[in-house]
Structure formats: structure tokens, C-alpha cells
Enzyme design. Structure first.
Site, PDB file in Angstrom:
ATOM      1  N   LYS A 281       0.823  -1.216   0.000  1.00 33.22           N
ATOM      2  CA  LYS A 281       0.000   0.000   0.000  1.00 33.22           C
ATOM      3  C   LYS A 281       0.858   1.267   0.000  1.00 33.22           C
ATOM      4  O   LYS A 281       0.600   2.188  -0.759  1.00 33.22           O
ATOM      5  CB  LYS A 281      -0.905   0.048   1.239  1.00 33.22           C
ATOM      6  CG  LYS A 281      -2.017  -0.961   1.267  1.00 33.22           C
ATOM      7  CD  LYS A 281      -3.041  -0.605   2.351  1.00 33.22           C
ATOM      8  CE  LYS A 281      -2.460  -0.545   3.756  1.00 33.22           C
ATOM      9  NZ  LYS A 281      -1.915  -1.811   4.271  1.00 33.22           N
TER      10      LYS A 281
ATOM     11  N   ARG B 100     -10.027   0.708   8.583  1.00 28.09           N
ATOM     12  CA  ARG B 100      -9.505  -0.623   8.878  1.00 28.09           C
ATOM     13  C   ARG B 100     -10.542  -1.495   9.576  1.00 28.09           C
ATOM     14  O   ARG B 100     -10.267  -2.655   9.877  1.00 28.09           O
ATOM     15  CB  ARG B 100      -8.297  -0.487   9.799  1.00 28.09           C
ATOM     16  CG  ARG B 100      -6.955  -0.719   9.118  1.00 28.09           C
ATOM     17  CD  ARG B 100      -5.907  -0.568  10.193  1.00 28.09           C
ATOM     18  NE  ARG B 100      -4.643  -1.144   9.869  1.00 28.09           N
ATOM     19  CZ  ARG B 100      -3.625  -0.470   9.336  1.00 28.09           C
ATOM     20  NH1 ARG B 100      -3.756   0.776   8.996  1.00 28.09           N
ATOM     21  NH2 ARG B 100      -2.460  -1.080   9.145  1.00 28.09           N
TER      22      ARG B 100
ATOM     23  N   ARG C 164      11.240  -5.242   5.461  1.00 34.52           N
ATOM     24  CA  ARG C 164      10.978  -3.819   5.169  1.00 34.52           C
ATOM     25  C   ARG C 164      11.837  -2.907   6.060  1.00 34.52           C
ATOM     26  O   ARG C 164      11.990  -3.146   7.246  1.00 34.52           O
ATOM     27  CB  ARG C 164       9.496  -3.556   5.430  1.00 34.52           C
ATOM     28  CG  ARG C 164       9.076  -2.127   5.200  1.00 34.52           C
ATOM     29  CD  ARG C 164       7.614  -2.015   4.947  1.00 34.52           C
ATOM     30  NE  ARG C 164       6.784  -2.397   6.081  1.00 34.52           N
ATOM     31  CZ  ARG C 164       5.457  -2.385   6.026  1.00 34.52           C
ATOM     32  NH1 ARG C 164       4.834  -2.068   4.914  1.00 34.52           N
ATOM     33  NH2 ARG C 164       4.747  -2.728   7.089  1.00 34.52           N
TER      34      ARG C 164
ATOM     35  N   ARG D 292      10.545  -0.862  11.601  1.00 33.11           N
ATOM     36  CA  ARG D 292       9.444  -0.551  12.506  1.00 33.11           C
ATOM     37  C   ARG D 292       9.348  -1.645  13.567  1.00 33.11           C
ATOM     38  O   ARG D 292       9.469  -2.815  13.252  1.00 33.11           O
ATOM     39  CB  ARG D 292       8.120  -0.503  11.723  1.00 33.11           C
ATOM     40  CG  ARG D 292       7.950   0.749  10.927  1.00 33.11           C
ATOM     41  CD  ARG D 292       6.823   0.667   9.943  1.00 33.11           C
ATOM     42  NE  ARG D 292       5.574   0.078  10.445  1.00 33.11           N
ATOM     43  CZ  ARG D 292       4.437   0.060   9.747  1.00 33.11           C
ATOM     44  NH1 ARG D 292       4.395   0.604   8.532  1.00 33.11           N
ATOM     45  NH2 ARG D 292       3.355  -0.494  10.235  1.00 33.11           N
TER      46      ARG D 292
ATOM     47  N   ARG E  62      -0.621  -8.896  13.534  1.00 33.63           N
ATOM     48  CA  ARG E  62      -1.185  -7.859  12.653  1.00 33.63           C
ATOM     49  C   ARG E  62      -1.953  -8.500  11.498  1.00 33.63           C
ATOM     50  O   ARG E  62      -2.991  -8.014  11.086  1.00 33.63           O
ATOM     51  CB  ARG E  62      -0.065  -6.964  12.104  1.00 33.63           C
ATOM     52  CG  ARG E  62       0.532  -6.075  13.171  1.00 33.63           C
ATOM     53  CD  ARG E  62       1.741  -5.318  12.658  1.00 33.63           C
ATOM     54  NE  ARG E  62       1.441  -4.434  11.562  1.00 33.63           N
ATOM     55  CZ  ARG E  62       2.311  -4.069  10.632  1.00 33.63           C
ATOM     56  NH1 ARG E  62       3.551  -4.537  10.660  1.00 33.63           N
ATOM     57  NH2 ARG E  62       1.963  -3.254   9.675  1.00 33.63           N
TER      58      ARG E  62
HETATM   59  P1  AMP Z   1       0.210   1.093   9.022  1.00 33.01           P
HETATM   60  O1  AMP Z   1       1.396   1.957   8.817  1.00 33.01           O
HETATM   61  O2  AMP Z   1      -0.965   1.527   8.179  1.00 33.01           O
HETATM   62  O3  AMP Z   1       0.520  -0.377   8.893  1.00 33.01           O
HETATM   63  O4  AMP Z   1      -0.257   1.317  10.531  1.00 33.01           O
HETATM   64  C1  AMP Z   1       0.569   0.956  11.616  1.00 33.01           C
HETATM   65  C2  AMP Z   1      -0.252   0.703  12.864  1.00 33.01           C
HETATM   66  O5  AMP Z   1      -0.962   1.906  13.215  1.00 33.01           O
HETATM   67  C3  AMP Z   1      -1.338  -0.352  12.715  1.00 33.01           C
HETATM   68  O6  AMP Z   1      -0.848  -1.666  12.904  1.00 33.01           O
HETATM   69  C4  AMP Z   1      -2.306   0.071  13.816  1.00 33.01           C
HETATM   70  O7  AMP Z   1      -1.851  -0.290  15.090  1.00 33.01           O
HETATM   71  C5  AMP Z   1      -2.249   1.595  13.732  1.00 33.01           C
HETATM   72  N1  AMP Z   1      -3.258   2.094  12.762  1.00 33.01           N
HETATM   73  C6  AMP Z   1      -3.035   2.688  11.556  1.00 33.01           C
HETATM   74  N2  AMP Z   1      -4.192   2.979  10.954  1.00 33.01           N
HETATM   75  C7  AMP Z   1      -5.179   2.559  11.782  1.00 33.01           C
HETATM   76  C8  AMP Z   1      -6.600   2.537  11.715  1.00 33.01           C
HETATM   77  N3  AMP Z   1      -7.251   3.019  10.647  1.00 33.01           N
HETATM   78  N4  AMP Z   1      -7.283   2.001  12.758  1.00 33.01           N
HETATM   79  C9  AMP Z   1      -6.649   1.527  13.836  1.00 33.01           C
HETATM   80  N5  AMP Z   1      -5.324   1.473  13.964  1.00 33.01           N
HETATM   81  C10 AMP Z   1      -4.578   1.987  12.940  1.00 33.01           C
END
Ligand code: AMP
Length: 207
Positions: free
Chosen positions: A13, A88, A122, A151, A162
Site C-alpha cells: 500500500k 480498517r 521492510r 518498525r 497484525r
Molecule cells: P500502518 O502503517 O498503516 O501499517 O499502521 C501501523 C499501525 O498503526 C497499525 O498496525 C495500527 O496499530 C495503527 N493504525 C493505523 N491505521 C489505523 C486505523 N485506521 N485504525 C486503527 N489502527 C490503525
């Protein structure tokens, strides 16, 4: 254009988002990026979010809905945006439908087995650039020179949690947007360029 990118962690993404916003001049709204910025700056929100993110769980719907609501009200988002990492959950999608109308949802679909390898290799830069250890062996960003990092939530022990969270809470959005006739799917197993070609076919068609 108001576009959502949907896909499991590691589906690509972030990479596709960078390419889309460059080509279509859309603001890139990534809830993950916003949360990580808050963590780096040690805000109150960042403190709450860090423990949850590091544990492979989702931050509360209420919190991210507020974040997105206020971000989408900013001037640069008036004409359109690319949402990456939001919604999400079904309640997040329902809240978004109350805030605005979504034009198109692009799902990047990828074989489950590929995800683990992609995520654990990553490496990130603070500037937003992303690398993979299979393709890039340097330890500094090729664009801005800052040190790369992994990360905490990309470490193997958190990743399976996740992916499980994705399956249970986020995958139902595929059905949600299918019945609303918004969903288009691209094949995330292909190369970045090929995935992007499929994405642009969809977006050009819409434009
Ligand atoms: P990402 O970079 O999109 O993978 O987001 C990293 C982490 O941020 C996720 O694993 C969640 O813990 C939190 N997070 C990001 N977006 C959301 C969302 N829309 N709802 C809930 N948690 C989120």
C-alpha cells in the site's frame, strides 16, 4: 478523486500510495504515518498509540476517526485525497461514509505467504521512503541520507498478530465496498510497476 487503498500489511500500500499521489497530485493521508509522527514527537496521542501499535493491535476507532475527520477538513483535501490505512474496520468505514463520499476503493490482493517475507524485510526512513532488504542493502536512505530503521511492529513476533487482525477486522471491508460497488482489485503479487499499471488503469478509467 477520493480514493482508498485497502490491503494487508505488506501488500504494498505504502509504495503504491507514493506512486499514486505523485501521478495524480492527491494528498496522501496515511493514519499509520500520522500515528508514527505523533510517536516520534512524543505527543499524548503518540504515547497512547505506541503501546497498541507495538503490540500488533489497532488503535481505537474513536481515536483514528477523529484524526481522519480533522485531516480531511484541511484545505489540501477539499478536492480529493488518497487514504492509506483507513478505514480498517467496519465502524471506521461507516464513520467515513458520514463524513464524505468515497469514489473508489482499490484492494491490493496478495498471497498470505508473501506477506511475512515482505514485512520482515521492510526498512523505513523518516522521510517516508520504504526499502526492502532483498533489493537494497544500504543502511541509509538513498533519497535523504538519514539512517534506515525497522518498525517495531514489523518484527516477526508482532507481524502474525497484525495479519490476524487484518483478517478478522479489516478484510470484511472487501464485502462492505463490493456491495456498494466501489471495490476494484489489483494483483499485489506482481511487480511494483505492474501493480501500478493496474492501479492507473482503474484510476484513469474513473477520471
Ligand atoms: P500502518 O502503517 O498503516 O501499517 O499502521 C501501523 C499501525 O498503526 C497499525 O498496525 C495500527 O496499530 C495503527 N493504525 C493505523 N491505521 C489505523 C486505523 N485506521 N485504525 C486503527 N489502527 C490503525
Amino acid at each position: 478523486m477520493k480514493v482508498i487503498l485497502l490491503g494487508a500489511p505488506g501488500a504494498g500500500k505504502g509504495t503504491q500510495a507514493e506512486m499514486i499521489v505523485a501521478k495524480y497530485k492527491l494528498p496522501h493521508v496515511s493514519t499509520g504515518d500520522i500515528l508514527r509522527k505523533n510517536i516520534r514527537e512524543m505527543t499524548e496521542l503518540g504515547k497512547v498509540a505506541k503501546a497498541i501499535i507495538d503490540d500488533g493491535k489497532l488503535v481505537s476507532d474513536e481515536l483514528v476517526i477523529k484524526l481522519v475527520d480533522s485531516r480531511l477538513k484541511e484545505n489540501d483535501c477539499k478536492k480529493g485525497w488518497l487514504l492509506d490505512g483507513f478505514p480498517r474496520t467496519i465502524p471506521q468505514a461507516e464513520a467515513l461514509d458520514k463524513i464524505t463520499n468515497v469514489d473508489i476503493v482499490i484492494e491490493i490482493k496478495i498471497a498470505y505467504e508473501a506477506l511475512l517475507q515482505r514485512i520482515t524485510g521492510r526498512r523505513m526512513c523518516e522521510c517516508g521512503a520504504t526499502y526492502h532488504t532483498s533489493f537494497y542493502t544500504g543502511d541509509r536512505c538513498a533519497t535523504c541520507g538519514k539512517p534506515l530503521y525497522q518498525r517495531d511492529d514489523d518484527k516477526a513476533e508482532v507481524v502474525s498478530k497484525r495479519l490476524e487482525t487484518y483478517k478478522n477486522l479489516t478484510e470484511p471491508l472487501v464485502e462492505y465496498y463490493t456491495v456498494r460497488n466501489k471495490l476494484r482489485t489489483v494483483d499485489g503479487n506482481l511487480s511494483q510497476q505492474e501493480v501500478f499499471r493496474q492501479v492507473t488503469d482503474i484510476l484513469n478509467d474513473y477520471d
